[in-house]
Design an enzyme around this catalytic site. Structure first.
Site, PDB file in Angstrom:
ATOM      1  N   LYS A 274      -5.308  37.060  16.011  1.00 23.66           N
ATOM      2  CA  LYS A 274      -5.857  37.503  14.705  1.00 23.66           C
ATOM      3  C   LYS A 274      -7.281  37.005  14.542  1.00 23.66           C
ATOM      4  CE  LYS A 274      -5.671  33.319  12.316  1.00 23.66           C
ATOM      5  NZ  LYS A 274      -6.861  32.479  12.176  1.00 23.66           N
TER       6      LYS A 274
ATOM      7  N   ASP B 252       0.165  30.233   9.389  1.00 24.02           N
ATOM      8  CA  ASP B 252      -0.255  31.561   9.864  1.00 24.02           C
ATOM      9  C   ASP B 252       0.905  32.390  10.413  1.00 24.02           C
ATOM     10  OD1 ASP B 252      -2.916  31.214   9.336  1.00 24.02           O
ATOM     11  OD2 ASP B 252      -3.455  30.609  11.374  1.00 24.02           O
TER      12      ASP B 252
END
Ligand code: C5P
Length: 315
Positions: A17, A154
């Site tokens: 990401k 996350d």
């Protein structure tokens, strides 16, 4: 996350990401920081292979990902024991589901660690989803989300199918974004990394915090140039104080033909948002020439067929 399932084996490609926006709102009593962040997944992948075991053991082996340049550097930083988030995810699911089933896991790393690309978190999320299938546990998405949040801030983001989200709390409250553009990036992971806890330990919550909604809207509407102008990462200042490689990348990207640039997450990886794939390749070539670290060309995983390929049509 891309799944392939055959017989007793599941193969998953787990994406990295990038944080297009990250604001630190305040420090919490539990030691974490409240934040707002906009994250997107990109097509830089680790590969996980799960094969069911006869015993209840959970085994992890690092695959020989030595086919590509930089593989040795990436593999060097990855634990193959119980400290690996993949093993922690498998054990957590096994314990909470009360199952005696085991698994042999092979991990082929491509996403560099300690870089803000969240490879370990992505691998952990994929492990929860894959073992839920392989072990036929029928955990609901909400149950998997709760386990993911226990593994790391996350991790829940990678359970969302959209590939883009506005995340709040310590990062675990995920609001998916329906993005309307393809984004092209060049990413550099310098030779040194940074620990997330270390960077957060040196950040100061912003006195005038910015909100992530504007940037999320630009992503929703496919306004790539406006999105580039709105990019922000509050962890970049502390990271660049702690790490000269980040400082160097700030300066270098300043002189490159990209729409916008910044560090991702708590670093040290640094990225440029490019107008199209050709520009990303061109910039990557210039960066590779300077031997600053590993250089990747990547694109976002969402795609909108009604938009122009480079998403620059509607500014
Ligand atoms: O949640 P995760 O294990 O990834 O966090 C690693 C460390 O980063 C935490 O122990 C904490 O020190 C810091 N952190 C933080 N605020 C967040 C996320 C992480 O302070 N929102």
């Amino acid at each position: 996350m891309l799944f392939r399932q055959a017989d007793s084996q599941v193969v998953v490609q787990t994406p990295a990401k990038l944080n297009l926006f990250l604001e630190v709102l305040g420090k919490r009593r539990d030691g974490y920081h409240d934040l707002q962040t906009v994250m997107v997944t990109v097509d830089l992948f680790d590969t996980l292979t799960f094969r069911e075991e006869d015993s209840s053991q959970i085994g992890l082996r690092l695959g020989n990902a030595g086919q590509w340049q930089g593989a040795a550097e990436v593999a060097r930083d990855v634990p193959a024991d119980a400290n690996n988030l993949v093993v922690r995810a498998a054990r957590l699911l096994q314990a909470t589901a009360g199952t005696g089933r085991g698994v042999a896991i092979r991990l082929d790393k491509r996403i560099p660690s300690a870089s803000g690309l969240a490879g370990g978190s992505s691998d952990a999320a994929a492990t929860l989803v894959a073992l839920n299938r392989l072990w036929q546990l029928h955990r609901t998405p909400e149950e998997l989300h709760e386990l993911a949040a226990r593994l790391g801030s996350d991790v829940p983001f990678f359970l969302t199918p959209n590939g883009a989200a506005l995340c709040r709390g310590r990062g675990e409250l995920v609001e998916p974004i329906q993005a309307r553009c393809q984004l092209h990036f060049v990413i550099v992971r310098p030779h040194t990394g940074l620990s997330t806890a270390h960077v957060f330990g040196h950040c100061r919550p912003s006195a005038n915090p910015r909100a992530g909604h504007d940037l999320a809207d630009r992503l929703r509407h496919g306004q790539v140039r406006a999105l580039a102008r709105g990019m922000h990462n509050a962890l970049q200042a502390p990271a660049s104080r702690l790490n000269p490689d980040v400082r160097q990348l700030e300066t270098i990207f300043h002189n490159l033909p990209v729409l916008g640039h910044q560090m991702t997450g708590s670093g040290t990886a640094y990225f440029g948002l490019c107008a199209n794939r050709r520009q990303a390749r061109h910039v990557a070539g210039r960066l590779r020439h300077r031997r600053l670290g590993q250089v990747f060309v990547a694109r976002s995983q969402f795609r909108c067929s009604s938009e122009k390929e480079d998403g620059l049509g509607n500014q």
